[in-house]
Design an enzyme around this catalytic site. Sequence first.
Site, PDB file in Angstrom:
ATOM      1  CG  ASP A   1       2.758   1.350  -2.017  1.00  8.92           C
ATOM      2  OD1 ASP A   1       1.909   0.838  -1.267  1.00  8.92           O
ATOM      3  OD2 ASP A   1       2.462   2.034  -3.013  1.00  8.92           O
TER       4      ASP A   1
ATOM      5  CG  ASP B   1       1.469   4.315  -7.132  1.00 10.08           C
ATOM      6  OD1 ASP B   1       1.173   3.982  -5.959  1.00 10.08           O
ATOM      7  OD2 ASP B   1       0.672   4.911  -7.885  1.00 10.08           O
TER       8      ASP B   1
ATOM      9  CG  ASP C   1      -0.997   0.439  -3.309  1.00 10.83           C
ATOM     10  OD1 ASP C   1      -1.711   0.335  -2.294  1.00 10.83           O
ATOM     11  OD2 ASP C   1      -0.811   1.499  -3.923  1.00 10.83           O
TER      12      ASP C   1
END
Length: 824
Positions: free
Chosen positions: A573, A569, A333
């Site tokens: 996600d 984080d 990400d």
Amino acid sequence: MDQLTTELYRNFNGDHLMKDRKGKGLIINKPLKRCNPDISTGLTAEQVRNRIDAGAVNIQRTGLTPTISSIISKNIFTLFNFINVFLAVILVIVGHPENILFLGIAISNTCMGIFQELRAKRGLDKLSVLAKAHVTVIRDGAEYTVAQDEIVLDDIVILAIGNQVCADAVVVSSERLEVDESLLTGETDRIQKSKGDTLLSGSYVTSGHGYAQITAIGEDSYAHSLTVEAKKSKKQVPPLLRTLNRIILILTIVILPLGTTLFYMKYFLFGDSLETAVLGSSASVLGMIPAGLILLTGVTMTVGALKLAKRKALVQELYSIETLARTDVLCLDKTGTITDGSLQFERLEPYSDVSEKEAGLAVSELMGTLEDKNATAAALTKAFGKTENWVSDIILPFSSERKWSGATFKEKGSYIIGAPNIVFKGSNKDFLEQANTKAALGFRVLCLAHSPLSITEEKLPEELSCHALLILSDHLRENANETFRYFSQEGVILKVISGDNPRTVQAVAEKAGISGSEKSIDMSQVEREADYAAIVEEYTIFGHVTPQQKRELIRGLKKNGHTACMTGDGVNDILAMREADCSVAMVGGSDAARSASDFILITDDFSVMIDVLKEGRRVINNIEKVAAIFLLKTVYSVLLTLIYIFIPYPYPIAPLQMMPINELTIGIPSFFLALQANYSRPEGKLLTNILEHTIPAAITVVFNSLYIQLASILFHIPTTESSTMVVFLIGIMGFYQLAKLAKPYTQRIRWLLIGLVCSFVLCFALLGNLFMLSSLFSRNVFFYMPLVYFSYHVHSFLGNICRKAVEAFHILKTAGWLKRSVRE
């Protein structure tokens, strides 16, 4: 509070009772008066103290590591230990206490296993404190940050986006509070929570904020099973551990029947003495037990987890060490992974004849009204401040699903902040091209949009016009280039999956040195029914990705046969992290992301991932190597037992005679080989090693043993001398196998092998009486020396045949001739 040994129960009258852990009897604890504290004051210090005294604290007994008692009992009370003790007792009864030396080795192995696991537990427990989620509570009219296990019944907790609900609660105030309960129910729909609604522990906040009162704590809520629930959609036990578990299961089933049958045949049918039958069957059973293999696997994994923790990577699931070591696709990400998660506001570019001051005021009012808790809001608040002069009618906080936030103000209309390509989806206005141009330079671009109409049903209003573009910049993590270059060199494919503009993501990925960054796709243009497996193979950069699309991309990788690791984080996600074979979260990320992950990086230095990958590969490669060494004894013991059940001769070796073999060809070398620095990608070579090395060596041992048995019959060789030759030939074959598996040789390994061979020979020359071994320097040299020479060639010949069979199998499998599942 760690010493709390009771559980909280509430009866129908609202009184609280205490029950001991074993459920034996109820003890009436001092009554606890429930209350409904005001959200502005919360509980008083006295009320908190009363709840602590009553045991109404959110204690979670299922920690990251097992308890001390469970570690001790797990290592002591095993089937194989029971067998060892039973055999030792029988050997003492029949008058051969000298043969129970193996029991001392078993005890020392057990103690070493306990010591290593306790040592690892202490280290992991200390470091896991850094990864624990904390909660903001209201007490005595002030905000305090406390650990999850310090929450008490009736506490008022503050909930914001990314927070995980750590105990069952009821909402007492809601500002468009939305939660995701997928960790509990499997359903990924966002649920809006209003005053009076129930919150279940394990759910997490995706939008808005609010206050909640704790209604159930500890094991009365869902929190005690959160770790299991957070991972319930995954994960299969990885190949190596699955194979070892199957081997151990099979041996558990066959050891006792084979050993018992051997004893019955020798004593009752062939008429051997009780002493001879017990010695032979004991040696047979001890040979089949892969006790060191069990110790090696458990301790190596645990110590590996401790080493990773010292390098600031906390392992939440031990078996994930193997999964990460086998990872061939790493999904990143952008925000918080490639970048450090912080944003810097650069400038505001007004449009539609709107002044910069007017646009800035609108942003300030939005920040004061929305109260979003994310990096974007923090950067905009720092630049424009917060004001609350306008009266809001409708407030819609940011969510990763919508990718925009906004509010409708009285007499002002609606103001929206979001991604330009999402807010003005399908439009071809000139400012979109300018936004894309800036995004291609690596900037994060947002638009401030206005409409005279109201926001309805969480949908963008009509008649939107762009008032300004907001330009922000990400900060690339230090060492990002070196880290991603290492992964590429190691054959790990990198994919960047982000909710940001694909051009921004592409530019940042190029700065980070990620190869294939030119292959990007805007996932907002992808249909729901698209072939995600094909898309994820074709592209490297994925922008404007929704949480559901992230999960589908991970599923596509797994469908294509990849082992995927997802890093992240944020709450957007989590679905992908749960779906991935293994997942990594940042310690600064959301509570929910950390809970759903297998690894937590307790540092902002992403280069720690290199250490994580290396340590995982070292552990798995070395286990694959030494497991084949341990299984040699098991395989030839099974084969010899099956043969000697049907022939009227004593089993060729006694328990005491196995000691030099066990220690010098298995125990000591496996310890050193397990420490080798082997960082190549694991190739699932356990079965290959067994077929190419262990099986040929075991067959050679059986042939040699039967040859010596025949020679002893024909030439009337005493049992002690024949068993000595068998032990010597088994040792030689063990060293042949070690020499092959220990490659590539280091200076330490060379000296180790030389020292072990010399020690083995000295056992016969100097310690023969101790181990029931006779001299090798007699006429028997003419029987065993030719076998030393031929054993090497027989082992090599059989190994080549097995190797070609394995290669043929892989060729047929690759060609599709053999049916196979996409994933093991």
